[in-house]
Design a protein around this motif. Structure first.
Motif, short mmCIF file in Angstrom:
data_model
loop_
_atom_site.label_atom_id
_atom_site.label_comp_id
_atom_site.label_asym_id
_atom_site.label_seq_id
_atom_site.Cartn_x
_atom_site.Cartn_y
_atom_site.Cartn_z
N GLY A 1 0.82 -1.20 0.00
CA GLY A 1 0.00 0.00 0.00
C GLY A 1 0.85 1.25 0.00
N ASP A 2 0.27 2.36 -0.43
CA ASP A 2 1.02 3.61 -0.52
C ASP A 2 1.48 4.10 0.87
N LEU A 3 0.57 4.07 1.86
CA LEU A 3 0.95 4.49 3.21
C LEU A 3 1.98 3.52 3.79
N ASP A 4 1.78 2.24 3.51
CA ASP A 4 2.72 1.22 3.97
C ASP A 4 4.11 1.45 3.37
N LEU A 5 4.14 1.82 2.09
CA LEU A 5 5.41 2.11 1.44
C LEU A 5 6.12 3.28 2.09
N GLY A 6 5.35 4.24 2.58
CA GLY A 6 5.96 5.36 3.30
C GLY A 6 6.75 4.87 4.50
N THR A 7 6.20 3.89 5.21
CA THR A 7 6.91 3.29 6.34
C THR A 7 8.18 2.61 5.87
N HIS A 8 8.07 1.83 4.80
CA HIS A 8 9.23 1.09 4.29
C HIS A 8 10.33 2.02 3.80
N LEU A 9 9.93 3.11 3.14
CA LEU A 9 10.92 4.06 2.66
C LEU A 9 11.63 4.76 3.82
N ALA A 10 10.86 5.16 4.83
CA ALA A 10 11.47 5.79 6.00
C ALA A 10 12.46 4.83 6.66
N ARG A 11 12.03 3.59 6.84
CA ARG A 11 12.89 2.58 7.46
C ARG A 11 14.17 2.38 6.64
N THR A 12 14.01 2.22 5.34
CA THR A 12 15.17 1.96 4.49
C THR A 12 16.15 3.13 4.51
N GLY A 13 15.62 4.34 4.48
CA GLY A 13 16.48 5.51 4.53
C GLY A 13 17.28 5.56 5.82
N TRP A 14 16.63 5.29 6.93
CA TRP A 14 17.33 5.31 8.22
C TRP A 14 18.37 4.20 8.30
N LEU A 15 18.03 3.02 7.77
CA LEU A 15 19.01 1.93 7.77
C LEU A 15 20.23 2.29 6.93
N ARG A 16 19.99 2.90 5.78
CA ARG A 16 21.10 3.28 4.91
C ARG A 16 21.90 4.44 5.51
N ASP A 17 21.28 5.21 6.40
CA ASP A 17 22.01 6.27 7.11
C ASP A 17 22.87 5.71 8.24
N GLY A 18 22.72 4.42 8.53
CA GLY A 18 23.55 3.79 9.53
C GLY A 18 22.86 3.44 10.83
N LEU A 19 21.54 3.70 10.95
CA LEU A 19 20.84 3.33 12.16
C LEU A 19 20.69 1.81 12.23
N THR A 20 20.64 1.28 13.44
CA THR A 20 20.37 -0.15 13.62
C THR A 20 18.87 -0.39 13.53
#
Length: 325
Positions: free
Chosen positions: A101-120
């Motif tokens: 879902g579009d809202l669900d993808l927003g969660t996934h994108l936020a998560r992925t961005g933070w992971l790629r920024d180095g967060l655990t």
């Protein structure tokens, strides 16, 4: 422990059943005026898809506690749309049978961005938890990537989500594996939460692919065996049948019968090297209480259906009472 006492509670959970149980735990603890619980959530269902990191069980718990989950479909966000998913499919990207879902993808994108920024993963879950007042502290079982693979009887293997969602568990599984889990470690806070708990509850989640990966993280079983807390499990089997999903196929694959006492035996008694002190059986399975007691696990009978919040809270309260010596 009486209903007026204020226990520190830890819950091992995953999936829709775990989410519903956690809603009940939160409500039961609110009525006791108790501190919030800590949920240790399965991350074995996680996967990479179209370049983003998905955490289905984490998100199921997050959305349910946040009051934004789709209660009709049982997954995703309420009122979600699927325009981006349709565009991905037009490009031949992603999985056409795995809707995002579009809202669900927003969660996934936020998560992925933070992971790629180095967060655990733990730090990401903590950030996600700020969005809504959850009333329960969420911890992933590990920060490591230990996605579940299904090894098939006919040869080959595939990601659990493909086996579960696309094939609806119709392909005979030979084993469920979490590559890399032997080198994983519990997420920060997991072992400490178990050690400090007054009660540890095992949600009525899939014993093989939801609770199983949590217990397989090195150090978690040991923490459960060492804790001074009572460890109480809730049967995911009612009347000899699974409540939701295809957990019976998973149990059969590991040689466990689809029966409440068989699942209790699978977890085992703490006094005998397992993880349980007590086990909640459905009223429909009251005849199995002696069998469970014979395992060295104290059987308790209670209504296990979680059709609404009141029933879920009553189940959680029964589980808390079962922790009484």
């Amino acid at each position: 422990m009486t209903s007026s006492e204020r226990p520190r509670v830890v819950v091992l959970a995953g999936g829709v059943g775990g989410s519903r149980f956690l809603l009940g735990v939160r409500e039961a603890l609110l009525r006791r005026g108790a501190p919030q619980a800590t949920a240790i959530v399965n991350t074995g269902d996680d996967l990479w898809l179209s370049g983003v990191r998905l955490q289905p069980d984490i998100d199921s718990v997050l959305y349910a506690l946040g009051g934004v989950n789709d209660t009709v479909r049982g997954w995703g966000r309420a009122g979600d749309t699927e325009r981006v998913n349709e565009e991905l499919q037009a490009w031949g990207a992603g999985w056409p049978w795995f809707t995002l879902g579009d809202l669900d993808l927003g969660t996934h994108l936020a998560r992925t961005g933070w992971l790629r920024d180095g967060l655990t993963v733990t730090e990401v879950v903590e950030r996600l938890s700020r969005r809504w007042p959850l009333g329960i502290r969420m911890l992933p079982m590990t920060d490591a990537e230990v996605d579940t693979r299904v090894r098939l009887e006919g040869g080959g293997d595939m990601h659990f989500q493909e086996w579960w969602t696309r094939h609806r568990a119709t392909l005979a599984p030979a084993a469920f594996e979490n590559p890399g889990i032997v080198d994983a470690a519990p997420a920060p806070g997991v072992v400490d939460a178990i050690a400090a708990a007054d009660v540890v509850l095992m949600a009525p989640s899939n014993p093989v692919v939801s609770i199983g990966p949590i217990l397989a993280v090195p150090g978690v079983r040991e923490a459960l065996r060492r804790t001074s807390a009572r460890v109480v499990g809730v049967s995911p089997i009612i009347g000899g049948a699974v409540v939701r999903g295809m957990a019976d196929v998973c149990l059969t694959a590991i040689g466990v019968a689809t029966a409440a006492d068989a699942v209790a035996a699978h977890y085992g008694a703490r006094a005998d090297g397992g993880v349980l002190d007590a086990w909640l059986l459905a009223e429909e399975d009251a005849g199995l209480a002696a069998s469970v007691d014979g395992l060295g696990i104290r059987a308790q009978v209670a209504p296990l259906w979680m059709r609404d919040l009141e029933l879920s809270a009553a189940l959680a309260e029964a589980a808390l009472r079962a922790a009484d010596a």
